[in-house]
Design an enzyme around this catalytic site. Structure first.
Site, PDB file in Angstrom:
ATOM      1  N   CYS A  80       0.862  -1.180   0.000  1.00 15.77           N
ATOM      2  CA  CYS A  80       0.000   0.000   0.000  1.00 15.77           C
ATOM      3  C   CYS A  80       0.896   1.227   0.000  1.00 15.77           C
ATOM      4  O   CYS A  80       1.700   1.405   0.924  1.00 15.77           O
ATOM      5  CB  CYS A  80      -0.898  -0.004   1.237  1.00 15.77           C
ATOM      6  SG  CYS A  80      -1.881   1.495   1.469  1.00 15.77           S
ATOM      7  N   CYS A 194      -0.723   3.639  -6.409  1.00 17.09           N
ATOM      8  CA  CYS A 194      -1.647   2.944  -5.510  1.00 17.09           C
ATOM      9  C   CYS A 194      -1.758   1.528  -6.047  1.00 17.09           C
ATOM     10  O   CYS A 194      -1.981   1.340  -7.256  1.00 17.09           O
ATOM     11  CB  CYS A 194      -3.015   3.622  -5.477  1.00 17.09           C
ATOM     12  SG  CYS A 194      -4.261   2.700  -4.529  1.00 17.09           S
TER      13      CYS A 194
END
Length: 271
Positions: A80, A194
């Site tokens: 992440c 992302c």
């Protein structure tokens, strides 16, 4: 929580706010098929891109520590970008194993760009971090860099992996700033900062007004995992719960369960 008996296979725990980390899991499985994987998705606290640095630094060590005590992984992958750019030092301090973060692929994007104009598409929590500014200064100082943050694209990626239709109007709206203005007209490489966003690569390409390079960090993370595992002479306990996805939210979405299974996580445990 009780650790399990030793097993000779290396074991990695992959962590993300949701399903985006599956893109990293796929790269690791392709490069290192002998590595056992577990997955932790913090659905209850998603989207991370709308959380503050203090919120993430306060939550993540306490979330990861008991899971690591139970699973005893040889390493943890923070799949992440938002968590990696905000809470990586506190996570590393809390865990007793190597921790791999995800770095936005600004360096390869700058190396690829012919126009010296690139963009970074991430969550709002990633693109506003000093960490990203430092990467730009170090690797793309001679480039114009457009920073665009979107939480809506995270939810569209979650929808897609759950078998629901992606809203192309949202895709076009959220990506339009990448190409706006005189500088946007010259952007030729876009960093997917992302891990959710590679799930939308087809939709992103369809929404773009022209051909550009879309660059993510999956292969680089897989290489880093391999390098670290090569340095480990004795692996930790590899539990029978490898190939399990742990969710902090409910596990009642059949399509989402199927998506996890297709990525090698055939068992779902709701925490």
């Amino acid at each position: 929580m009780t650790a399990f008996l030793p097993h000779p296979a290396p074991h990695a725990l992959i962590f993300d706010s949701g399903v985006g980390g599956l893109t990293i899991a796929a790269e690791i499985r392709a490069a290192h098929p002998h590595v056992a994987l577990s997955f932790l998705a913090d659905d209850a606290f998603r989207p991370y891109g709308e959380k503050t640095e203090s919120q993430l630094s306060a939550r993540l060590p306490g979330l990861l520590r008991p899971i690591c005590d139970m699973l005893n992984p040889d390493l943890v992958v923070i799949a992440c970008n938002t968590a990696s750019t905000t809470a990586l030092p506190t996570i590393r301090a809390a865990l007793n194993c190597p921790v791999v973060g995800v770095v936005p692929a600004i360096k390869p994007a700058a190396a690829l760009s012919q126009t010296r104009s690139i963009a970074v598409l991430g969550t709002p929590g990633t693109v506003r971090r000093t960490y990203v500014d430092d990467l730009i200064a170090a690797h793309a100082a001679d480039c114009h860099v457009e920073l665009v943050g979107s939480s809506a694209l995270v939810e569209q990626a979650e929808r897609k992996l759950s078998g629901r239709e992606v809203d192309m109007a949202v895709i076009r709206r959220e990506t339009a700033p990448l190409f706006d203005g005189l500088q946007g007209e010259t952007v030729d490489a876009i960093v997917l900062a992302c891990t959710h966003f590679p799930l939308l690569r087809d939709e992103l390409e369809a929404a773009a007004p022209r051909l550009v390079a879309w660059i993510d960090s999956g292969e680089a993370v897989a290489r880093r995992v391999g390098n670290l595992l090569d340095r480990i002479t004795q692996f930790q306990a590899c539990p029978p719960l490898s190939d399990t996805a742990f969710l902090t939210g409910p596990d009642d979405d059949p399509a989402r369960r199927q998506a996890f299974a297709e990525h090698g996580f055939g068992r779902i445990v709701s925490l």
